[in-house]
Write a protein that holds these residues in place. Structure first.
Motif, PDB file in Angstrom:
ATOM      1  N   GLU A  24     -18.886 110.290 -33.439  1.00 34.13           N
ATOM      2  CA  GLU A  24     -18.076 109.776 -34.552  1.00 34.13           C
ATOM      3  C   GLU A  24     -18.756 109.933 -35.907  1.00 34.13           C
ATOM      4  O   GLU A  24     -18.085 109.847 -36.938  1.00 34.13           O
ATOM      5  CB  GLU A  24     -17.678 108.324 -34.282  1.00 34.13           C
ATOM      6  N   SER A  25     -20.066 110.189 -35.911  1.00 29.89           N
ATOM      7  CA  SER A  25     -20.691 110.473 -37.201  1.00 29.89           C
ATOM      8  C   SER A  25     -20.335 111.894 -37.640  1.00 29.89           C
ATOM      9  O   SER A  25     -20.730 112.343 -38.709  1.00 29.89           O
ATOM     10  CB  SER A  25     -22.208 110.274 -37.129  1.00 29.89           C
ATOM     11  N   ASP A  26     -19.566 112.587 -36.810  1.00 29.23           N
ATOM     12  CA  ASP A  26     -19.062 113.917 -37.156  1.00 29.23           C
ATOM     13  C   ASP A  26     -17.585 113.848 -37.570  1.00 29.23           C
ATOM     14  O   ASP A  26     -16.936 114.871 -37.768  1.00 29.23           O
ATOM     15  CB  ASP A  26     -19.217 114.841 -35.939  1.00 29.23           C
ATOM     16  N   ALA A  27     -17.048 112.634 -37.645  1.00 30.79           N
ATOM     17  CA  ALA A  27     -15.652 112.446 -38.077  1.00 30.79           C
ATOM     18  C   ALA A  27     -15.649 111.523 -39.294  1.00 30.79           C
ATOM     19  O   ALA A  27     -16.566 110.711 -39.451  1.00 30.79           O
ATOM     20  CB  ALA A  27     -14.837 111.817 -36.942  1.00 30.79           C
ATOM     21  N   LEU A  28     -14.643 111.671 -40.120  1.00 29.23           N
ATOM     22  CA  LEU A  28     -14.656 110.899 -41.372  1.00 29.23           C
ATOM     23  C   LEU A  28     -13.999 109.538 -41.206  1.00 29.23           C
ATOM     24  O   LEU A  28     -12.844 109.429 -40.783  1.00 29.23           O
ATOM     25  CB  LEU A  28     -13.948 111.674 -42.482  1.00 29.23           C
ATOM     26  N   PHE A  29     -14.742 108.519 -41.581  1.00 27.01           N
ATOM     27  CA  PHE A  29     -14.219 107.151 -41.636  1.00 27.01           C
ATOM     28  C   PHE A  29     -14.387 106.637 -43.060  1.00 27.01           C
ATOM     29  O   PHE A  29     -15.444 106.822 -43.664  1.00 27.01           O
ATOM     30  CB  PHE A  29     -15.010 106.221 -40.702  1.00 27.01           C
ATOM     31  N   LEU A  30     -13.357 106.021 -43.583  1.00 28.04           N
ATOM     32  CA  LEU A  30     -13.464 105.325 -44.870  1.00 28.04           C
ATOM     33  C   LEU A  30     -12.898 103.920 -44.674  1.00 28.04           C
ATOM     34  O   LEU A  30     -11.891 103.753 -43.973  1.00 28.04           O
ATOM     35  CB  LEU A  30     -12.676 106.067 -45.956  1.00 28.04           C
ATOM     36  N   PRO A  31     -13.545 102.917 -45.262  1.00 30.88           N
ATOM     37  CA  PRO A  31     -13.065 101.541 -45.082  1.00 30.88           C
ATOM     38  C   PRO A  31     -11.650 101.379 -45.642  1.00 30.88           C
ATOM     39  O   PRO A  31     -11.321 101.974 -46.678  1.00 30.88           O
ATOM     40  CB  PRO A  31     -14.065 100.702 -45.890  1.00 30.88           C
ATOM     41  N   ARG A  32     -10.851 100.578 -44.958  1.00 34.73           N
ATOM     42  CA  ARG A  32      -9.455 100.421 -45.386  1.00 34.73           C
ATOM     43  C   ARG A  32      -9.351  99.847 -46.797  1.00 34.73           C
ATOM     44  O   ARG A  32      -8.421 100.150 -47.536  1.00 34.73           O
ATOM     45  CB  ARG A  32      -8.722  99.502 -44.408  1.00 34.73           C
ATOM     46  N   ASP A  33     -10.320  98.996 -47.179  1.00 38.59           N
ATOM     47  CA  ASP A  33     -10.271  98.377 -48.507  1.00 38.59           C
ATOM     48  C   ASP A  33     -11.145  99.106 -49.522  1.00 38.59           C
ATOM     49  O   ASP A  33     -11.461  98.563 -50.571  1.00 38.59           O
ATOM     50  CB  ASP A  33     -10.696  96.905 -48.407  1.00 38.59           C
ATOM     51  N   SER A  58     -25.842 110.796 -43.209  1.00 35.34           N
ATOM     52  CA  SER A  58     -27.027 111.467 -43.769  1.00 35.34           C
ATOM     53  C   SER A  58     -27.377 112.717 -42.959  1.00 35.34           C
ATOM     54  O   SER A  58     -27.135 112.790 -41.741  1.00 35.34           O
ATOM     55  CB  SER A  58     -28.213 110.509 -43.760  1.00 35.34           C
ATOM     56  N   SER A  59     -27.948 113.682 -43.628  1.00 37.77           N
ATOM     57  CA  SER A  59     -28.340 114.933 -42.945  1.00 37.77           C
ATOM     58  C   SER A  59     -29.338 114.655 -41.838  1.00 37.77           C
ATOM     59  O   SER A  59     -29.297 115.286 -40.771  1.00 37.77           O
ATOM     60  CB  SER A  59     -28.955 115.911 -43.951  1.00 37.77           C
ATOM     61  N   ARG A  60     -30.246 113.713 -42.086  1.00 38.22           N
ATOM     62  CA  ARG A  60     -31.255 113.399 -41.080  1.00 38.22           C
ATOM     63  C   ARG A  60     -30.598 112.858 -39.803  1.00 38.22           C
ATOM     64  O   ARG A  60     -30.927 113.277 -38.689  1.00 38.22           O
ATOM     65  CB  ARG A  60     -32.246 112.369 -41.652  1.00 38.22           C
ATOM     66  N   ASN A  61     -29.651 111.954 -39.990  1.00 38.63           N
ATOM     67  CA  ASN A  61     -28.980 111.400 -38.806  1.00 38.63           C
ATOM     68  C   ASN A  61     -28.123 112.445 -38.098  1.00 38.63           C
ATOM     69  O   ASN A  61     -28.011 112.452 -36.871  1.00 38.63           O
ATOM     70  CB  ASN A  61     -28.120 110.184 -39.185  1.00 38.63           C
ATOM     71  N   ARG A  62     -27.513 113.321 -38.859  1.00 39.07           N
ATOM     72  CA  ARG A  62     -26.718 114.380 -38.229  1.00 39.07           C
ATOM     73  C   ARG A  62     -27.622 115.287 -37.404  1.00 39.07           C
ATOM     74  O   ARG A  62     -27.277 115.736 -36.324  1.00 39.07           O
ATOM     75  CB  ARG A  62     -25.964 115.204 -39.295  1.00 39.07           C
ATOM     76  N   LEU A  63     -28.815 115.567 -37.946  1.00 35.97           N
ATOM     77  CA  LEU A  63     -29.778 116.411 -37.235  1.00 35.97           C
ATOM     78  C   LEU A  63     -30.218 115.732 -35.932  1.00 35.97           C
ATOM     79  O   LEU A  63     -30.255 116.362 -34.860  1.00 35.97           O
ATOM     80  CB  LEU A  63     -30.993 116.671 -38.132  1.00 35.97           C
TER      81      LEU A  63
END
Lengths: 109, 448
Positions: free
Chosen positions: B78-87, B101-106
């Motif tokens: 899910e860190s490869d999918a876009l989430f934005l808070p509803r508010d 972050s790039s580090r976490n994606r890596l």
């Protein structure tokens, strides 16, 4: 025209399927079931009574041998969950035969 | 294990530890994760105890290791999918940056295949598909399997209907459904790109139905949000994070696994086709169950839409997508398609059993048996102790030695409060968490 007959086996108690005059046998490799047509392509010998040596199954009648890998890839369609095996074997559209499962002497292993 | 395998295992453990220790995955104080799609707590200690060089067996699918690995894997995907808070992002800008972050994606890329093999690799042993799967056998097996699924009893729905607190039971089911419901068809979207002929367009037709033809109010995830709102449940992504069962997460992860890896494409189509072909009657039945539980107040558009459109999706997925792929791409593809059918059938059955066992469990306070308590099992809790849930590895008892503790075991409803001298039995395999507002000492002891 052929139709597919569904058959369910409880393996290893049941290791062969008869459809009319055709026989299929279970060849298990590391616990994975393959259902192989027993009729040798040469003169119709019983492959289930053959021996597997160096990856080849040798027909007991005239010694023709076949790569086991290839026999498995060309085997009947099988889904296996533990000892439960579901297979689909072909039968002539006009044939009335229903598949019968049984335990038989199978030397090919 | 060879030296290189050991090094590999160690480096995976290191990557898991760094990933789980980063900001998005840090602990949470309460039982619910509120309005922050980037906060998904991971317990670093329990993850560190996992031996990544092995894989779970089918017997271990309902276990704490399974829960932890599947939580990790879900975050990876899910860190490869876009989430934005509803508010809106206000106040969460840092969390947004940290989550993506790039580090976490890596790190996510580094751990993904190992975590997939650990969590779901048992399918390779549990489901075997061999032989030459020509189109006629493929269709015969598919039709029979669909027929069996459509006509099967629906024990999960019976469990909900007959539960003494049937609203709480329904909400536990809805919480599991939220894993997919709030992000519906995200995994499907991973195979919309590329070039794979007419079947690509057939998949897209199903996808645009899922996405409501670009009309937000008709998007399936919006309909699911409406269902949640009508039952007073939160529709924020992962609000019920701690109450997902390991098997529910695993079913969701399965679809990401087989879509993220392109070689899993045929398995994906097989699994998706079986679900689409069986969803219409299932959602029809679910709608009746929810109506019986909640009366007129529940918004059933989500169920009604599936009960209708999946009649079409079932036909489309089988006859316009799966079978053309089987005919065109041959026995290897067909084996993958059938494997997907069988894998999702197995995962679904295991998830149903897990959920029914959780719904059946009715924890009650009883007198603590201190003779079973070992000092090594003693844990101190304070109001500042982070909340966590875990899966009991075996039958155990939570004993309150001093203070007061709340036992949480379901997504909604009141927890069970235990005071000094009381205990609660937790059957092996059940998910639970404890929370205390005052200084408390508990001991979790095995029941022999």
């Amino acid at each position: 025209m052929t139709r597919m007959l569904r058959v369910e086996l409880s393996w290893p108690e049941q290791n062969t399927v008869h459809v009319g005059d055709d026989l299929y046998f279970v060849l298990a490799r590391e616990g994975t079931v393959h259902l192989i047509a027993s009729t040798c392509a040469h003169r119709g010998g019983p492959l289930h009574l053959g021996e597997v040596q160096e990856g080849r199954l040798r027909c007991p009648w005239h010694g023709n041998s076949f790569k086991v890998d290839r026999l498995c890839v060309r085997g009947a369609s099988v889904v296996q969950r533990g000892s439960q095996v579901i297979a689909y074997v072909p039968a002539k559209e006009s044939a009335q035969d229903e598949p019968v499962v049984a335990h038989a002497l199978v030397l090919a292993r | 294990m060879g030296t290189s395998a050991l090094q590999s295992s160690e480096s995976i453990a290191g990557a898991v530890a760094e990933f789980a220790d980063s900001e998005p995955y840090r602990a949470n104080q309460g039982p619910f994760v509120r309005a922050n799609p980037y906060h998904r707590p991971l317990d670093t200690q329990r993850l560190a105890a996992i031996d990544w060089s092995r894989r779970l067996t089918e017997d271990q699918f309902v276990s704490d290791d399974s829960l932890m690995a599947n939580r990790l894997l879900m975050n990876v995907y899910e860190s490869d999918a876009l989430f934005l808070p509803r508010d809106g992002l206000h106040g969460k800008e840092r969390a947004f940056d940290a989550f993506y972050s790039s580090r976490n994606r890596l790190l996510a890329d580094q751990v993904r295949t190992t975590a997939e093999d650990f969590a779901l690799g048992f399918l390779e042993d549990s489901v075997k598909v061999t032989g030459s799967w020509e189109a006629d056998a493929t269709l015969a097996h598919l039709e029979r399997t669909i027929d069996e699924a459509v006509n099967a009893d629906r024990p999960v729905l019976r469990s909900v209907e007959t539960a003494p607190e049937n609203k709480r039971a329904a909400e536990m089911l809805i919480a599991q459904m939220a894993l997919d419901g709030l992000t519906e068809a995200t995994a499907m979207s991973q195979n919309l790109g590329g070039a794979f002929g007419p079947e690509q367009s057939e998949l897209f037709k199903i996808f645009i139905d899922e996405f409501g033809y670009g009309v937000y109010a008709a998007k399936h995830s919006t309909l699911f949000t409406d269902l949640c709102a009508s039952t007073d449940m939160s529709a924020d992504a992962h609000h019920y994070w701690f109450f997902y069962l390991p098997t529910s997460i695993a079913v969701n992860n399965y679809f990401y696994t087989v879509t993220h890896n392109r070689t899993g494409f045929f398995r994906y189509i097989g699994a998706m086709a079986l679900l689409e072909a069986t969803f219409a009657p299932w959602f029809g039945a679910l709608g009746k169950t929810l109506r019986a539980v909640y009366g007129d107040s529940v918004d059933l558009k989500y169920c009604d839409e599936h009960a209708h459109i999946d009649q079409h999706h079932g036909r489309m997925a089988v006859h316009d997508l799966l079978m053309p792929l089987a005919r065109k791409h041959g026995p290897m593809a067909a084996r993958g398609l059938i494997r997907g059918v069988e894998e999702i059938r197995l995962l679904g059955a295991l998830a149903d059993e897990d959920l029914m066992a959780q719904l059946k469990w009715r924890p009650t306070a009883e007198k603590s048996d201190l003779s079973t308590v070992d000092t090594k099992d003693v844990v101190d809790l304070t109001a500042a102790t982070p909340f966590e849930t875990r899966v009991a590895e075996r039958d155990c008892a939570v004993n309150v030695l001093s203070g007061r503790v709340d036992l949480h075991w379901r997504a909604t409803g009141e927890p069970l409060t235990l005071t000094e001298g009381e205990a609660v039995r937790v059957p092996g395999g059940r998910l639970y968490g404890v929370r205390s507002e005052v200084d408390t000492t508990i001991a979790v002891s095995d029941i022999r």
